[in-house]
Design a protein around this motif. Sequence first.
Motif, PDB file in Angstrom:
ATOM      1  N   ASP A 120      84.928  28.717 100.532  1.00 55.38           N
ATOM      2  CA  ASP A 120      85.415  28.081  99.534  1.00 55.38           C
ATOM      3  C   ASP A 120      85.544  26.472  99.898  1.00 55.38           C
ATOM      4  N   GLU A 121      85.958  26.263 101.065  1.00 59.58           N
ATOM      5  CA  GLU A 121      86.360  24.769 101.550  1.00 59.58           C
ATOM      6  C   GLU A 121      84.808  24.205 101.995  1.00 59.58           C
ATOM      7  N   PHE A 122      84.016  24.841 102.439  1.00 63.81           N
ATOM      8  CA  PHE A 122      82.756  24.515 102.627  1.00 63.81           C
ATOM      9  C   PHE A 122      81.959  24.006 101.306  1.00 63.81           C
ATOM     10  N   TYR A 123      82.165  25.023 100.328  1.00 63.90           N
ATOM     11  CA  TYR A 123      81.402  24.412  98.886  1.00 63.90           C
ATOM     12  C   TYR A 123      82.207  23.408  98.555  1.00 63.90           C
ATOM     13  N   LYS A 124      83.522  22.955  98.772  1.00 64.29           N
ATOM     14  CA  LYS A 124      83.936  21.916  98.239  1.00 64.29           C
ATOM     15  C   LYS A 124      83.465  20.591  98.760  1.00 64.29           C
ATOM     16  N   THR A 125      83.406  20.813 100.057  1.00 67.91           N
ATOM     17  CA  THR A 125      82.807  19.497 100.834  1.00 67.91           C
ATOM     18  C   THR A 125      81.389  19.284 100.378  1.00 67.91           C
ATOM     19  N   ASP A 126      80.545  20.251 100.026  1.00 69.77           N
ATOM     20  CA  ASP A 126      79.210  20.102  99.836  1.00 69.77           C
ATOM     21  C   ASP A 126      78.735  21.439  98.998  1.00 69.77           C
ATOM     22  N   ASP A 128      76.020  22.100  97.784  1.00 71.24           N
ATOM     23  CA  ASP A 128      74.614  22.470  98.065  1.00 71.24           C
ATOM     24  C   ASP A 128      74.535  22.736  99.781  1.00 71.24           C
ATOM     25  N   ILE A 129      75.570  23.148 100.140  1.00 66.41           N
ATOM     26  CA  ILE A 129      75.606  23.289 101.839  1.00 66.41           C
ATOM     27  C   ILE A 129      74.835  24.723 102.068  1.00 66.41           C
ATOM     28  N   ASN A 130      74.089  24.556 103.397  1.00 65.32           N
ATOM     29  CA  ASN A 130      73.484  25.605 103.816  1.00 65.32           C
ATOM     30  C   ASN A 130      74.681  26.503 104.135  1.00 65.32           C
ATOM     31  N   LEU A 131      75.242  27.370 103.840  1.00 66.34           N
ATOM     32  CA  LEU A 131      76.590  27.985 104.138  1.00 66.34           C
ATOM     33  C   LEU A 131      76.080  29.129 105.223  1.00 66.34           C
ATOM     34  N   GLN A 132      74.848  29.632 105.004  1.00 68.91           N
ATOM     35  CA  GLN A 132      74.576  30.749 106.296  1.00 68.91           C
ATOM     36  C   GLN A 132      74.097  30.120 107.474  1.00 68.91           C
ATOM     37  N   LYS A 133      73.913  28.669 107.620  1.00 67.93           N
ATOM     38  CA  LYS A 133      73.772  27.976 108.879  1.00 67.93           C
ATOM     39  C   LYS A 133      75.303  27.657 109.237  1.00 67.93           C
TER      40      LYS A 133
END
Length: 204
Positions: A120-126, A128-133
């Motif tokens: 959730d925090e990663f998505y808040k920062t971006d 469109d983030i490549n979460l798998q990476k």
Amino acid sequence: MNKKKLSILASFNLSFHWFTIGIIIPIMTLFLIEKGLTLFQVGITFAVYSAATVLLELPTGGLADSVGRKKVYLFALFIQAVGSVALIFLNSFIGILFCSILQGASRSLSSGTMDAHFIDEFYKTDPDINLQKEMAKIGIFVPLALGIGSLIGGFLPMTLGKVTESTFLNSIYSANYIVYTLAVIVQFISTFFLVKEEKKSGEH
């Protein structure tokens, strides 16, 4: 928090969690046998642990969504520490089964809790983030931490275990559970202060 700092925090938190577990993996069965359990009773103990984990998985997942993942994870660490300390002192089969239930409940409460928080925090920062990476990077450190914890756990009975054996604890394997409990406390403190979570609606 920017993406780089978040990635470092997530790597530390998730890796240290498995590092702590690694400390007791090499000696769990040996410790139970030393306490007087038969191999059949050891099997029952692990079965009770697994059953507690599975049965509580869904209820605890909903709890994390409702009251907050950080709070649930901290509670899981508290139960984990209590179960560890109790196992050091309890020698009866029933007492050990009780510890297994506590550890299973802790495993269920902590399962995926902080992973979901950091996602959730990663998505808040971006968005469109490549979460798998990002999660793949973190995934490199988790098995390494587990391996290092297990390696240390294998050496503890031969080092610190000599000290605990000569005390009222009377066991070389108590050393692992003492270090394990201390590591859980470190994880609790670091999570409490370093991990930030938005309050749920209705909280003050």
